[in-house]
Every structure is written in structure tokens, then in C-alpha cells.
Design a protein around this motif. Structure first.
Motif, mmCIF file in Angstrom:
data_model
loop_
_atom_site.group_PDB
_atom_site.id
_atom_site.type_symbol
_atom_site.label_atom_id
_atom_site.label_comp_id
_atom_site.label_asym_id
_atom_site.label_seq_id
_atom_site.Cartn_x
_atom_site.Cartn_y
_atom_site.Cartn_z
ATOM 1 N N PHE A 249 -14.394 17.588 130.728
ATOM 2 C CA PHE A 249 -13.447 17.931 129.658
ATOM 3 C C PHE A 249 -12.479 16.763 129.469
ATOM 4 C CE2 PHE A 249 -15.003 21.872 131.411
ATOM 5 C CZ PHE A 249 -15.255 22.645 130.286
ATOM 6 N N PRO A 250 -12.953 15.651 128.920
ATOM 7 C CA PRO A 250 -12.113 14.455 128.815
ATOM 8 C C PRO A 250 -11.038 14.547 127.752
ATOM 9 C CG PRO A 250 -14.225 14.070 127.758
ATOM 10 C CD PRO A 250 -14.320 15.413 128.421
ATOM 11 N N GLY A 251 -11.235 15.428 126.770
ATOM 12 C CA GLY A 251 -10.257 15.553 125.691
ATOM 13 C C GLY A 251 -9.939 16.996 125.415
ATOM 14 N N GLY A 252 -9.041 17.205 124.483
ATOM 15 C CA GLY A 252 -8.614 18.566 124.179
ATOM 16 C C GLY A 252 -9.710 19.416 123.572
ATOM 17 N N GLY A 253 -10.515 18.824 122.687
ATOM 18 C CA GLY A 253 -11.573 19.599 122.061
ATOM 19 C C GLY A 253 -11.018 20.630 121.106
ATOM 20 N N ASP A 254 -11.919 21.435 120.565
ATOM 21 C CA ASP A 254 -11.509 22.485 119.651
ATOM 22 C C ASP A 254 -10.819 23.602 120.414
ATOM 23 O OD1 ASP A 254 -12.663 21.111 117.543
ATOM 24 O OD2 ASP A 254 -14.625 22.069 117.856
ATOM 25 N N GLY A 362 -9.404 24.179 130.304
ATOM 26 C CA GLY A 362 -10.193 23.660 129.192
ATOM 27 C C GLY A 362 -11.111 24.705 128.606
ATOM 28 N N LEU A 363 -11.669 25.541 129.444
ATOM 29 C CA LEU A 363 -12.546 26.611 128.997
ATOM 30 C C LEU A 363 -11.755 27.765 128.387
ATOM 31 C CD1 LEU A 363 -14.990 26.480 131.987
ATOM 32 C CD2 LEU A 363 -15.714 26.403 129.603
ATOM 33 N N LEU A 364 -10.628 28.110 129.001
ATOM 34 C CA LEU A 364 -9.811 29.207 128.473
ATOM 35 C C LEU A 364 -9.378 28.910 127.041
ATOM 36 C CD1 LEU A 364 -7.522 29.992 131.555
ATOM 37 C CD2 LEU A 364 -9.423 31.369 130.701
ATOM 38 N N ARG A 365 -9.007 27.668 126.791
ATOM 39 C CA ARG A 365 -8.548 27.300 125.441
ATOM 40 C C ARG A 365 -9.650 27.477 124.408
ATOM 41 N NH1 ARG A 365 -7.747 22.283 122.332
ATOM 42 N NH2 ARG A 365 -5.806 22.453 121.163
ATOM 43 N N ARG A 366 -10.890 27.196 124.817
ATOM 44 C CA ARG A 366 -12.010 27.301 123.891
ATOM 45 C C ARG A 366 -12.528 28.738 123.770
ATOM 46 N NH1 ARG A 366 -11.709 22.468 126.234
ATOM 47 N NH2 ARG A 366 -12.583 20.598 125.258
ATOM 48 N N ALA A 367 -12.591 29.439 124.899
ATOM 49 C CA ALA A 367 -13.180 30.778 124.896
ATOM 50 C C ALA A 367 -12.221 31.842 124.380
ATOM 51 C CB ALA A 367 -13.625 31.144 126.312
ATOM 52 N N LEU A 368 -10.921 31.643 124.617
ATOM 53 C CA LEU A 368 -9.915 32.641 124.227
ATOM 54 C C LEU A 368 -8.715 31.909 123.630
ATOM 55 C CD1 LEU A 368 -10.262 34.669 127.515
ATOM 56 C CD2 LEU A 368 -10.763 35.614 125.259
ATOM 57 N N PRO A 369 -8.868 31.389 122.423
ATOM 58 C CA PRO A 369 -7.826 30.524 121.852
ATOM 59 C C PRO A 369 -6.483 31.216 121.645
ATOM 60 C CG PRO A 369 -9.509 31.063 120.208
ATOM 61 C CD PRO A 369 -10.037 31.514 121.524
ATOM 62 N N LYS A 370 -6.459 32.548 121.593
ATOM 63 C CA LYS A 370 -5.199 33.269 121.406
ATOM 64 C C LYS A 370 -4.545 33.654 122.732
ATOM 65 C CE LYS A 370 -5.383 33.407 116.890
ATOM 66 N NZ LYS A 370 -4.403 32.674 116.062
ATOM 67 N N ALA A 371 -5.213 33.353 123.855
ATOM 68 C CA ALA A 371 -4.660 33.712 125.168
ATOM 69 C C ALA A 371 -3.358 32.956 125.415
ATOM 70 C CB ALA A 371 -5.671 33.391 126.256
ATOM 71 N N LYS A 372 -2.510 33.565 126.195
ATOM 72 C CA LYS A 372 -1.284 32.925 126.660
ATOM 73 C C LYS A 372 -1.491 32.511 128.116
ATOM 74 C CE LYS A 372 1.004 33.716 122.826
ATOM 75 N NZ LYS A 372 1.453 32.615 121.946
ATOM 76 N N ILE A 373 -1.189 31.260 128.420
ATOM 77 C CA ILE A 373 -1.392 30.730 129.771
ATOM 78 C C ILE A 373 -0.037 30.292 130.317
ATOM 79 C CG2 ILE A 373 -2.609 29.049 131.193
ATOM 80 C CD1 ILE A 373 -4.650 28.771 128.904
ATOM 81 N N HIS A 413 -2.510 18.837 141.247
ATOM 82 C CA HIS A 413 -1.491 18.166 140.431
ATOM 83 C C HIS A 413 -2.143 17.230 139.413
ATOM 84 C CE1 HIS A 413 1.680 15.112 139.656
ATOM 85 N NE2 HIS A 413 2.489 16.165 139.704
ATOM 86 N N ARG A 414 -3.180 16.541 139.848
ATOM 87 C CA ARG A 414 -3.888 15.620 138.959
ATOM 88 C C ARG A 414 -4.556 16.378 137.809
ATOM 89 N NH1 ARG A 414 -6.226 13.352 142.758
ATOM 90 N NH2 ARG A 414 -8.390 14.070 142.596
ATOM 91 N N LEU A 415 -5.165 17.507 138.120
ATOM 92 C CA LEU A 415 -5.841 18.275 137.075
ATOM 93 C C LEU A 415 -4.841 18.872 136.092
ATOM 94 C CD1 LEU A 415 -8.437 19.362 135.873
ATOM 95 C CD2 LEU A 415 -8.284 21.315 137.444
ATOM 96 N N MET A 416 -3.731 19.418 136.585
ATOM 97 C CA MET A 416 -2.747 19.997 135.668
ATOM 98 C C MET A 416 -2.134 18.919 134.782
ATOM 99 S SD MET A 416 -3.074 23.162 136.059
ATOM 100 C CE MET A 416 -1.904 23.471 134.733
ATOM 101 N N THR A 417 -1.949 17.714 135.334
ATOM 102 C CA THR A 417 -1.467 16.600 134.507
ATOM 103 C C THR A 417 -2.488 16.265 133.423
ATOM 104 O OG1 THR A 417 -0.230 15.692 136.379
ATOM 105 C CG2 THR A 417 -0.720 14.189 134.554
ATOM 106 N N HIS A 418 -3.764 16.299 133.771
ATOM 107 C CA HIS A 418 -4.845 16.062 132.798
ATOM 108 C C HIS A 418 -4.793 17.092 131.671
ATOM 109 C CE1 HIS A 418 -8.839 15.065 131.280
ATOM 110 N NE2 HIS A 418 -9.153 16.355 131.366
ATOM 111 N N TRP A 419 -4.632 18.377 132.037
ATOM 112 C CA TRP A 419 -4.578 19.415 130.986
ATOM 113 C C TRP A 419 -3.361 19.204 130.086
ATOM 114 C CZ3 TRP A 419 -9.171 20.645 131.013
ATOM 115 C CH2 TRP A 419 -9.872 21.273 132.036
ATOM 116 N N ILE A 421 -1.904 16.420 129.264
ATOM 117 C CA ILE A 421 -2.103 15.258 128.390
ATOM 118 C C ILE A 421 -3.147 15.556 127.317
ATOM 119 C CG2 ILE A 421 -2.965 12.878 128.329
ATOM 120 C CD1 ILE A 421 -1.748 12.558 131.171
ATOM 121 N N THR A 422 -4.235 16.203 127.706
ATOM 122 C CA THR A 422 -5.348 16.397 126.764
ATOM 123 C C THR A 422 -5.184 17.634 125.897
ATOM 124 O OG1 THR A 422 -6.626 17.594 128.453
ATOM 125 C CG2 THR A 422 -6.961 15.208 128.296
ATOM 126 N N MET A 423 -4.364 18.595 126.337
ATOM 127 C CA MET A 423 -4.178 19.824 125.563
ATOM 128 C C MET A 423 -2.687 20.165 125.496
ATOM 129 S SD MET A 423 -7.348 22.193 126.936
ATOM 130 C CE MET A 423 -6.534 22.493 128.497
#
Length: 509
Positions: A249-254, A362-373, A413-419, A421-423
């Protein structure tokens, strides 16, 4: 069966049921053997055969409920438990089984009623009192739970888990603690390493309550070391997984296709012991929101979808991660919702408080775009120490060694920083320390983010009667307190390995 030789038991039982197909107990045994081998569909079939012969047998009915629950058919399991109740009579074992089904189905109030019947019918059975103590803790009856654990220990002094659970129920005081009793136990040879670990963790908890920090940490260190020695785990695998996720999941995607679900579940993510349960209790106290607990529904739906998509029954972890980026995300979201609702049985808006869902942003954003995280954060040393001092029932194998906690934290920490930046803007950051310092203000921000109107009950969350089954089940019955914010500072010397490695990983302390 008593020797747990399930293959031989299965062969013998198959011979029995073939010769005597009208012998109900044979089919009941076949169902038990299948359940022991995690073959829930076969177990249900055998239970149904037994009930065709003896349709009002309470033991069979209760066992059928267990089979249904293992298959994720919660509503049917509860209906089967109700049928068992009508036939249970004075059979304490059946009432205990009914209580277990209801508790695992998160119907804790009726589970407690079933355990009450079981204990009344067999007051000298310590296991029944232990089971009731667990549910009393879940529903907030901490005094009742302590009385039950005292009862268990009096009847079975070798139930070491009861000592640990009892210590966790409240803050121990100089006038009212169990240190002398626990030290006597620790000084004796204990054959089972699990029992020694439980006693060490209980002593660590009670000594910390009494501000005897050096003694507390020494027991904790010994308990954690023993637990780690009996785990097969390599933190490098979890660290590598984070890298694979970032590659997949290198970028935000749809943010989800037009066909994706418009439902808005609330995911609370982070590390264990970071304050996720506190945030869950605040939001779960809102009149329009239910808490589903810590669901594994998203991970299970993801794995099944990846297997189907690849055509392979077993996928190495790296291949599974790579495959997850090419799924039908709308279908994944729908399957998650189906599993989640089947697991907790509720309707309307709900909270999923599985901390490890942070892996799937990355998957939550795509599978459930209205979800609150909602991402709950806590000072790295505070959350590291909080994980280290918790004896988890399952999961989190990195938490018993300070170096492994540091390596795991750095990867998280690295993964959350990635999310981030990308999303950007995908999730709400909630600081545990900020919530403690300004409960009302931070609660208002949480409700605004979740698009929920203000309700005063969210501030008075400790009065919420809803059951909770997490490691924080006792703490959430108290109003917000700040003693845990800086608790780790009593152990700065003992935690030096953790702070050194976190600093080396460029984690701000």
C-alpha cells in the motif's frame, strides 16, 4: 478421549455409532471429539443426530449451542442455550455450559444468571465459582468477583489464575492485600511454569499498588522471563510484515468504490494498553452506539478473501499481504459487516475495538470508506511498560521482553507514520494523556469526529453498566484517574533497555 488421543477416539466412536446408530450418547461423544479437533461442522451434525434420538436432553442442547457458537452462528447459539435452560432442571453442569455459551456470545447478564444457578446447585465446585467470578468482573460486580475468587482459592488453593485475577480487581492497600499469602506461594516449588508466572504477576501488581517498586519489578521481570521462555516467537517476522504492508500500500489509493458500504462502524486502533478501552467506554456510553468488543472479523474476512482470490488454501504471510492489495474491497467490507454483526449480535452503529486493526488502515479506507477510525496513542515508555506488566491470555507475544517491545513499537510507529503520510485525514488521533488531562474537551472532539451529538453520559462512562471483557475490565469501572500516566517513571532504571532502543529508533521520548 480422556487421554486426548482424538484420532483413536474418533475411530472407536465411528465404530460405536455404526453398530448402534440409535445410541444417543455415541453421537454426543462423536460431537465432543469433533469439537476437540476444531471440526465444528461435523460436531454440529453429530449433536443434531443425538438430539433426534433424545430431543429434550439438556446436555445435548447445551452442547449444540456450543457448536453453533463455534460456527459464528450467535443468534442460533443463544436460542439453543434457551432451549437447554428449559430442560436443565437441577443439572449444575448444564447450567455451567449455558453460562459459558452466553458469556462467549457476550450475553453477560444472562450468563451470570446461569452461573448463579450452577453455583447454587453445586456450591462446593470451585470451577463454577471461578466462571461466575469472571462474568461478575465483566459486568462490574467487583466485590462479588472478589468474593468468588476467595471462595475458589479456599476450595482449590492450587488455582493460581484465581490469585492473579483477584489481585487485578482493585487497588491493594496496606490494610487489605494478599502479599504475604502470595509470597508464601512463590517460595514453594511450583510444578507448572504457568502457575509460577501467574503468582509473579500477582505479586508485581500488589507490590506496585503498595509503592514497593523494586520488589514489584523483580517479580514482574521473573514472571515475564518465564513466560517468554515458553513462547515460540520471532519479533523479526512482525517487523518484516510492516515493511510488506508498506510495499503493498505505497499510496493512499481510492477511498472506496461507489458500491462500497455506506455504513459507518467505529474502529478504535493502536497498541494494547494504550487507552483503547477507555475510548471505547466513552463512545459506547452514547445512546446510539453499541460496543462489539475486540473482533477478529476483519482479519478473518481478509484472509478468506485473499485465499479465494489466489486460489490457494494456505498463503505465506508475505504473499497474503501482497494479495490483500488486489481484492474486491467492497465485497470485503460487506463480508466484514456480516461477520461482525453475527459475532456480537447487535444492530445499528457499533465499535470494533481490536487494537491490531491498525495493520489494516489501507484496507479499511477502501473497504469501508465511511468508517471512523480512532488511533489512540500513549507515551512510548508508558505503553511499553503497561504491555510488559500485563499477562495477556492470548496474543501479543512480543510483550514479555523489553527489547522485543521496543522493536515492535518501532515497526508500529513506522506503519502509523506511513498511513498518516499516504492517507492524510483518514483517522482521528487521540492522545491518552490528552484525554486524561481534559476529559470533557477531548470527549467532545471524539463525538464530533464520529458525527455524534453530545451526551453527558459519555463523560460519566464509568457508570455504564455494559459488560467489558478486556484486560481493563476493572479499571473502566472507575472515573478517569491520572496515576497510570507516569507510573513507568518509577522504573526508569529497570526500563533502560526499552528507552535506549526506542531512542535508537528515533522515537521521541
Amino acid at each position: 478421549m480422556q487421554a486426548r488421543d482424538w484420532r483413536a477416539a474418533e475411530a472407536a466412536c465411528r465404530h460405536l455409532t455404526a453398530q448402534h446408530p440409535e445410541f444417543a450418547a455415541g453421537w454426543f461423544a462423536a460431537s465432543q471429539i469433533a469439537m476437540a479437533q476444531r471440526a465444528a461442522p461435523d460436531a454440529l451434525d453429530a449433536a443434531e443426530r443425538a438430539l433426534q434420538i433424545e430431543p429434550t436432553n439438556a446436555r445435548f442442547l447445551a452442547h449444540r449451542a456450543q457448536c453453533l457458537l463455534a460456527l459464528g452462528r450467535r443468534a442460533e447459539a443463544l436460542a439453543a442455550a434457551e432451549a437447554a435452560e428449559r430442560c436443565a432442571g437441577t443439572n449444575a453442569g448444564v447450567w455451567d455450559a449455558i453460562g459459558t455459551v452466553r458469556s462467549f456470545a457476550n450475553d453477560q447478564r444472562r450468563a451470570l444468571a446461569a452461573y448463579d444457578r450452577a453455583v447454587a446447585l453445586a456450591p462446593r465446585d470451585p470451577q463454577l465459582a471461578y466462571n461466575r467470578a469472571s462474568v461478575r468482573r465483566f459486568v462490574g460486580d467487583l466485590h462479588g468477583a472478589e468474593a468468588d475468587y476467595d471462595r475458589v482459592i479456599a476450595q482449590n488453593p492450587l488455582d493460581y489464575e484465581a490469585y492473579l485475577n483477584r489481585s487485578a480487581l482493585r487497588v491493594q492497600t496496606a490494610a487489605h492485600n494478599h502479599v504475604a499469602e502470595l509470597e508464601t506461594l512463590a517460595a514453594q516449588p511450583i510444578a507448572d511454569w504457568r502457575a509460577e508466572v501467574q503468582i509473579r504477576y500477582a505479586l508485581a501488581k500488589e507490590y506496585e499498588d503498595l509503592a514497593e517498586y523494586a520488589k514489584s519489578f523483580e517479580h514482574l521481570r521473573r514472571g515475564a522471563q518465564t513466560r517468554r521462555e515458553h513462547l515460540r516467537y520471532d519479533v523479526a517476522a512482525d517487523v518484516a510484515t510492516v515493511g510488506w504492508i508498506m510495499e503493498a500500500f505505497p499510496g493512499g489509493g481510492d477511498a472506496g468504490a461507489a458500491t462500497a458500504s455506506q455504513e459507518s462502524p467505529i474502529f478504535i486502533i493502536g497498541l494494547p494498553r494504550s487507552g483503547t478501552t477507555l475510548v471505547e467506554r466513552i463512545l459506547g456510553s452514547h445512546s446510539t452506539v453499541s460496543s462489539a468488543g475486540e473482533l477478529d472479523s476483519f482479519a478473518l474476512a481478509l484472509v478468506d478473501a485473499a485465499r479465494r482470490s489466489s486460489g490457494q488454501e494456505q498463503l505465506p504471510r508475505r504473499d497474503l499481504v501482497a494479495q490483500s492489495a488486489n481484492l474486491d474491497f467492497a465485497a470485503l467490507g460487506q463480508e466484514y459487516l456480516r461477520r461482525a454483526r453475527a459475532a456480537f449480535g447487535g444492530a445499528g452503529r457499533f465499535i470494533d475495538k481490536m487494537p491490531l486493526n491498525y495493520l489494516y488502515c489501507g484496507l479499511l479506507r477502501r473497504a469501508l470508506p465511511k468508517a471512523k477510525i480512532i488511533h489512540v496513542t500513549r507515551h512510548p515508555m508508558a505503553v511499553g511498560y503497561a504491555m510488559y506488566k500485563t499477562l495477556f491470555k492470548d496474543g501479543y507475544p512480543f510483550s514479555y521482553h523489553l527489547g522485543e517491545i521496543a522493536h515492535y513499537y518501532a515497526a508500529y510507529h513506522r506503519l502509523m507514520t506511513h498511513w498518516r503520510i499516504t492517507m492524510p485525514g483518514t483517522f482521528h488521533e487521540q492522545s491518552y494523556e490528552g484525554l486524561i488531562a481534559d476529559q470533557r474537551g477531548e470527549t467532545r472532539k471524539l463525538l464530533d469526529y464520529c458525527e455524534l451529538p453530545w451526551e453527558e453520559g459519555c463523560v460519566e462512562f464509568h457508570g455504564n453498566p455494559t459488560a467489558t471483557t478486556t484486560a481493563s475490565a476493572s479499571q473502566v469501572r472507575r472515573p478517569i484517574y491520572d496515576s497510570s500516566v507516569s507510573q513507568w517513571r518509577h522504573y526508569e532504571t529497570q526500563l533502560a533497555e526499552l528507552s535506549t532502543l526506542l531512542t535508537a529508533a528515533e522515537i521521541r521520548l
